[in-house]
Design a protein around this motif. Structure first.
Motif, PDB file in Angstrom:
ATOM      1  N   GLY A  27      -3.153  11.382  -2.615  1.00  0.00           N
ATOM      2  CA  GLY A  27      -3.384  10.306  -1.657  1.00  0.00           C
ATOM      3  C   GLY A  27      -4.424  10.664  -0.618  1.00  0.00           C
ATOM      4  N   LEU A  28      -4.388  11.908  -0.120  1.00  0.00           N
ATOM      5  CA  LEU A  28      -5.355  12.337   0.892  1.00  0.00           C
ATOM      6  C   LEU A  28      -6.763  12.379   0.313  1.00  0.00           C
ATOM      7  N   LYS A  29      -6.894  12.823  -0.944  1.00  0.00           N
ATOM      8  CA  LYS A  29      -8.219  12.858  -1.569  1.00  0.00           C
ATOM      9  C   LYS A  29      -8.812  11.456  -1.678  1.00  0.00           C
ATOM     10  N   VAL A  30      -7.976  10.506  -2.086  1.00  0.00           N
ATOM     11  CA  VAL A  30      -8.465   9.133  -2.245  1.00  0.00           C
ATOM     12  C   VAL A  30      -8.865   8.555  -0.897  1.00  0.00           C
ATOM     13  N   VAL A  31      -8.026   8.763   0.128  1.00  0.00           N
ATOM     14  CA  VAL A  31      -8.324   8.208   1.452  1.00  0.00           C
ATOM     15  C   VAL A  31      -9.590   8.847   2.025  1.00  0.00           C
TER      16      VAL A  31
ATOM     17  N   VAL B  65       0.883  -1.168   0.000  1.00  0.00           N
ATOM     18  CA  VAL B  65       0.000   0.000   0.000  1.00  0.00           C
ATOM     19  C   VAL B  65       0.922   1.220   0.000  1.00  0.00           C
ATOM     20  N   PRO B  66       0.989   1.978  -1.099  1.00  0.00           N
ATOM     21  CA  PRO B  66       1.957   3.080  -1.187  1.00  0.00           C
ATOM     22  C   PRO B  66       1.855   4.044  -0.017  1.00  0.00           C
ATOM     23  N   HIS B  67       2.990   4.606   0.341  1.00  0.00           N
ATOM     24  CA  HIS B  67       3.071   5.499   1.504  1.00  0.00           C
ATOM     25  C   HIS B  67       2.181   6.725   1.334  1.00  0.00           C
ATOM     26  N   GLU B  68       1.981   7.192   0.109  1.00  0.00           N
ATOM     27  CA  GLU B  68       1.164   8.387  -0.086  1.00  0.00           C
ATOM     28  C   GLU B  68      -0.291   8.159   0.318  1.00  0.00           C
ATOM     29  N   TYR B  69      -0.724   6.906   0.423  1.00  0.00           N
ATOM     30  CA  TYR B  69      -2.055   6.593   0.958  1.00  0.00           C
ATOM     31  C   TYR B  69      -1.971   6.219   2.441  1.00  0.00           C
ATOM     32  N   ARG B  70      -1.016   5.328   2.757  1.00  0.00           N
ATOM     33  CA  ARG B  70      -0.922   4.826   4.130  1.00  0.00           C
ATOM     34  C   ARG B  70      -0.675   5.958   5.125  1.00  0.00           C
ATOM     35  N   ARG B  71       0.047   6.987   4.734  1.00  0.00           N
ATOM     36  CA  ARG B  71       0.375   8.067   5.673  1.00  0.00           C
ATOM     37  C   ARG B  71      -0.866   8.804   6.162  1.00  0.00           C
ATOM     38  N   HIS B  72      -1.966   8.748   5.407  1.00  0.00           N
ATOM     39  CA  HIS B  72      -3.207   9.430   5.786  1.00  0.00           C
ATOM     40  C   HIS B  72      -4.190   8.494   6.490  1.00  0.00           C
ATOM     41  N   PHE B  73      -3.814   7.246   6.701  1.00  0.00           N
ATOM     42  CA  PHE B  73      -4.686   6.309   7.404  1.00  0.00           C
ATOM     43  C   PHE B  73      -4.748   6.684   8.884  1.00  0.00           C
ATOM     44  N   PRO B  74      -5.828   6.347   9.551  1.00  0.00           N
ATOM     45  CA  PRO B  74      -5.891   6.559  11.005  1.00  0.00           C
ATOM     46  C   PRO B  74      -4.963   5.579  11.713  1.00  0.00           C
ATOM     47  N   ALA B  75      -4.721   5.855  12.984  1.00  0.00           N
ATOM     48  CA  ALA B  75      -3.776   5.043  13.756  1.00  0.00           C
ATOM     49  C   ALA B  75      -4.197   3.581  13.799  1.00  0.00           C
ATOM     50  N   GLU B  76      -5.526   3.313  13.748  1.00  0.00           N
ATOM     51  CA  GLU B  76      -6.001   1.935  13.829  1.00  0.00           C
ATOM     52  C   GLU B  76      -5.456   1.073  12.695  1.00  0.00           C
ATOM     53  N   LEU B  77      -5.210   1.679  11.520  1.00  0.00           N
ATOM     54  CA  LEU B  77      -4.725   0.922  10.369  1.00  0.00           C
ATOM     55  C   LEU B  77      -3.236   1.133  10.113  1.00  0.00           C
ATOM     56  N   LYS B  78      -2.598   1.951  10.944  1.00  0.00           N
ATOM     57  CA  LYS B  78      -1.162   2.148  10.782  1.00  0.00           C
ATOM     58  C   LYS B  78      -0.350   1.179  11.636  1.00  0.00           C
ATOM     59  N   ASP B  79      -0.935   0.699  12.722  1.00  0.00           N
ATOM     60  CA  ASP B  79      -0.206  -0.186  13.623  1.00  0.00           C
ATOM     61  C   ASP B  79       0.004  -1.546  12.969  1.00  0.00           C
ATOM     62  N   HIS B  80       1.175  -2.114  13.202  1.00  0.00           N
ATOM     63  CA  HIS B  80       1.493  -3.471  12.746  1.00  0.00           C
ATOM     64  C   HIS B  80       1.258  -3.633  11.239  1.00  0.00           C
ATOM     65  N   ASN B  81       1.827  -2.734  10.447  1.00  0.00           N
ATOM     66  CA  ASN B  81       1.636  -2.820   9.008  1.00  0.00           C
ATOM     67  C   ASN B  81       2.852  -3.405   8.295  1.00  0.00           C
ATOM     68  N   SER B  82       3.732  -4.092   9.031  1.00  0.00           N
ATOM     69  CA  SER B  82       4.874  -4.735   8.372  1.00  0.00           C
ATOM     70  C   SER B  82       4.416  -5.842   7.429  1.00  0.00           C
ATOM     71  N   HIS B  83       3.179  -6.278   7.586  1.00  0.00           N
ATOM     72  CA  HIS B  83       2.610  -7.254   6.650  1.00  0.00           C
ATOM     73  C   HIS B  83       2.679  -6.728   5.226  1.00  0.00           C
ATOM     74  N   ASP B  84       2.538  -5.415   5.043  1.00  0.00           N
ATOM     75  CA  ASP B  84       2.511  -4.821   3.710  1.00  0.00           C
ATOM     76  C   ASP B  84       3.862  -4.265   3.285  1.00  0.00           C
TER      77      ASP B  84
ATOM     78  N   PRO C 273     -16.451   5.600  12.097  1.00  0.00           N
ATOM     79  CA  PRO C 273     -16.057   6.786  11.316  1.00  0.00           C
ATOM     80  C   PRO C 273     -14.592   7.129  11.584  1.00  0.00           C
ATOM     81  N   VAL C 274     -13.862   7.399  10.524  1.00  0.00           N
ATOM     82  CA  VAL C 274     -12.442   7.730  10.663  1.00  0.00           C
ATOM     83  C   VAL C 274     -12.193   9.075  10.017  1.00  0.00           C
ATOM     84  N   LEU C 275     -11.244   9.788  10.537  1.00  0.00           N
ATOM     85  CA  LEU C 275     -10.894  11.110  10.026  1.00  0.00           C
ATOM     86  C   LEU C 275      -9.465  11.070   9.504  1.00  0.00           C
ATOM     87  N   PRO C 276      -9.283  10.946   8.199  1.00  0.00           N
ATOM     88  CA  PRO C 276      -7.928  10.954   7.643  1.00  0.00           C
ATOM     89  C   PRO C 276      -7.246  12.277   7.935  1.00  0.00           C
ATOM     90  N   HIS C 277      -5.929  12.230   8.086  1.00  0.00           N
ATOM     91  CA  HIS C 277      -5.173  13.443   8.378  1.00  0.00           C
ATOM     92  C   HIS C 277      -3.998  13.553   7.421  1.00  0.00           C
TER      93      HIS C 277
END
Length: 645
Positions: free
Chosen positions: A583-587, A451-470, A641-645
């Protein structure tokens, strides 16, 4: 019996045994001479099996059975025979699947492919590679129309074609084949590995040439084959709906001649040192060594090396590893090159500085393994996860854990961890190999964010933790190919969510044309000064005054040198207030339509895209497109509900 009679009997017996032994030895030597040289290795198991059994019937006779014919690979065809083989044109996946079995059968004998590419060039600008030519040792040639094959997108490229091109045990040979490989990566996302430029083999073998080193010249000097390199054919329409017979013949000859030159330069056509205009005669491989190992040994140091003038290959002995440059006081010999009009359109002149680096060059491979496969255990001995050695030692240094084992490196924690794996079948409990997950290459790799960083960087903390799978390991070639495929999905997401890339809305900084004109005017006045015509000088001064007056820097009087210097150093780039990263627009769009569920869908889409486009064969165990999603649903609910940043 008298003493004299006993002595005579002993002497007669000794002479009889000696003569019998000599006769047996002569028969044995005669039979060994009949065997091919590959079966004469000392102390080899093959020699023992191939040695003729000898039976002794009497002290003066020996009978030997004839040896069976030794297994051998087929004889190499002559260049004339090779060029008479009709090529097969492929424009769809079904056509490739029909042509592939015969080509694969040839590769099992000699793992070598002559490789070449054709494309259309208009006013000096080249389009995508439109034709890929591949030929085997027998002359069997497949012409792949890449634009037709990719009519259905990246997924329409057959897996077997992708695998044979990136196979590290199939040599791809030709003149300029390294550059062709980089074009295939850039244009179609096809990683090509194990290329060998024939010009390096010419230099290593110190072959004397009458002309340059283009494919046409090498074919004429070494094989006595004349190639039609007329401008009308080289610059013909390779994207035409149907190729002409002349185009098909031209394209096939380039690949077929490349294979013939390769075997000729390795001396497999007879002499160990190729001479100009010598035809190939049958050659056999040793049955005790794999064909690829024998071929690769003679190309040591030349695999995947871009051809450059003066690399020192000419001075290297053929059995010496190539290091990319001469040593001591040796000077690289000057090479003779033909212009593109006289040779091949796909071979750039190495004397010119190529400003554009091929895709994949400039990637920095890791110098150390990514996975140390150390384990962390809970206080009760339950496995928690794998980690790198640095992190495991940190727990030891801080007194937070004790060392349980050195191999594997296991640290048992002395405190209760915040969480434990839900089951023993957890991705983070599995040991992972340090190799490219696509092709299996082990000597160089680089981290790939699925998942490219330009998208992942705007994910909420719930989806940023333990992402070494990707985060997976890819070699530089596969990483470059994967980035090409990623571009197609990014464009699709841009269209779906109104998040354009590269337009004004997607640019952080804009160029202010008014400030640019003022800066140019000031620089012209400072540089030219009185040399400018009076009318032009007044125009430029008025332009600068109009710009500076609102700021109160001038009162309508004459411009000072300080004013001109200030204007000449103006910053012409301004921040774009309407800028929102792609990336922020897509997220935001994904999260707005479904909250956490929408972002999990985006995550799943990128993972599936990687599987479909790259078709990895060495994924870590338990890697999955819906990794961690069940756990997130159970913990937060799909509609969180999540608020991308």
């Amino acid at each position: 019996m008298s003493p004299r009679g006993s002595i005579s009997t002993v002497i007669t017996t000794v002479l009889g045994v000696t003569l019998s032994g000599l006769l047996i030895w002569r028969v044995y030597r005669r039979q060994r001479k009949r065997l091919p040289c590959s079966h004469k290795a000392v102390d080899s198991p093959v020699v023992e099996e191939a040695s003729p059994p000898v039976s002794v019937e009497s002290p003066g006779t020996a009978v030997s059975s004839p040896p069976p014919p030794p297994p051998s690979t087929p004889a190499l065809p002559s260049p004339e025979q090779l060029l008479r083989v009709a090529p097969v044109v492929v424009g769809s996946e079904d056509e490739w699947e029909r042509a592939w079995p015969a080509l694969r059968k040839d590769l099992a004998v000699f793992p070598v492919l002559g490789l070449d590419c054709e494309w259309v060039s208009v006013k000096g600008r080249t389009s995508m590679v439109s034709l890929l030519q591949m030929a085997s040792y027998s002359g069997r040639c497949v012409l792949i129309r890449m634009l037709s094959l990719r009519g259905g997108g990246a997924r329409s490229i057959p897996l077997s074609l992708m695998e044979v091109l990136r196979d590290p045990h199939v040599l791809k040979v030709g003149v300029g084949c390294y550059e062709d490989a980089k074009r295939l990566i850039r244009d179609h996302g096809l990683a090509v590995g194990c290329t060998v430029d024939l010009r390096y083999l010419v230099l290593r073998r110190k072959v004397l040439l009458n002309n340059g080193m283009s494919l046409k010249s090498l074919a004429a000097d070494l094989l006595g084959v004349s190639l039609d390199k007329s401008l009308a054919l080289r610059c013909s329409d390779w994207e035409a709906q149907k190729l002409t017979a002349e185009q098909v013949r031209y394209a096939a000859c380039d690949a077929q001649v490349s294979v013939a030159l390769f075997f000729h330069l390795l001396g497999l056509g007879g002499d160990s040192s190729p001479s100009p205009r010598s035809s190939s005669s049958p050659a056999y491989f040793s049955t005790s060594t794999a064909p690829y190992a024998q071929l690769a040994a003679q190309c040591q140091g030349l695999v995947d090396v871009p051809f450059r003038e003066g690399r020192g290959a000419a001075e290297e002995d053929e059995n010496t590893p190539f290091r990319g440059g001469g040593g001591g006081d040796r000077r690289p010999r000057r090479l003779a090159f033909e212009s593109p009009e006289a040779g091949d359109q796909q071979v750039p002149d190495p004397r010119r500085n190529q400003k554009r680096k091929p895709l994949g060059v400039g990637y920095f491979a890791r110098k150390s393994p990514l996975y140390d496969n150390c384990f962390l255990y809970a206080p009760d001995g339950e496995p928690l996860c794998t980690c790198d050695k640095k992190k495991a030692k940190w727990y030891l240094d801080k007194g937070l854990g004790v060392l349980e084992s050195q191999d594997p490196f296991v640290v048992r924690l002395l405190f209760e961890p915040a969480g434990r794996p839900e089951s023993k079948q957890d991705y983070y409990l599995t040991a992972k190999e340090n190799l490219c997950v696509v092709c299996g290459k082990e000597d160089s790799y680089i981290r790939k964010n699925i998942v490219p960083h330009e998208y992942r960087r705007h994910f909420p903390a719930e989806l940023k933790d333990h992402n070494s799978h990707d985060i997976l390991l890819l070699c530089t070639a596969c990483h470059a190919a994967s980035n090409v495929h990623d571009g197609s999905l990014k464009q699709l997401l841009a269209e779906e969510h109104g998040a354009p890339q590269g337009c004004e809305e997607g640019v952080r900084v804009l160029e202010d044309s008014d400030r640019r004109r003022v800066r140019s005017a000031a620089r012209a006045l400072l540089t030219a000064g009185d040399a400018l015509p009076q009318r032009r000088r007044s125009e430029l001064q008025g332009l600068i005054q109009d710009f500076l007056e609102p700021d109160g820097r001038t009162d309508g009087g004459e411009l000072t040198s300080e004013d001109l210097q200030y204007a000449a150093e103006l910053e012409t780039r301004i921040f774009n207030a309407s800028y929102v990263p792609h990336g922020l627009k897509v997220v935001r769009a994904q999260a707005g339509g479904g909250g956490l569920r929408g972002l999990m869908e985006l995550e799943r889409r990128w993972r599936q895209h990687f599987l479909s486009s790259m078709r990895p064969r060495h994924l870590p165990p338990l890697w999955a497109v819906d990794h961690n999603h069940r756990k997130l649903r159970h913990k937060y609910g799909e509609d969180l509900p999540v608020l991308p940043h």
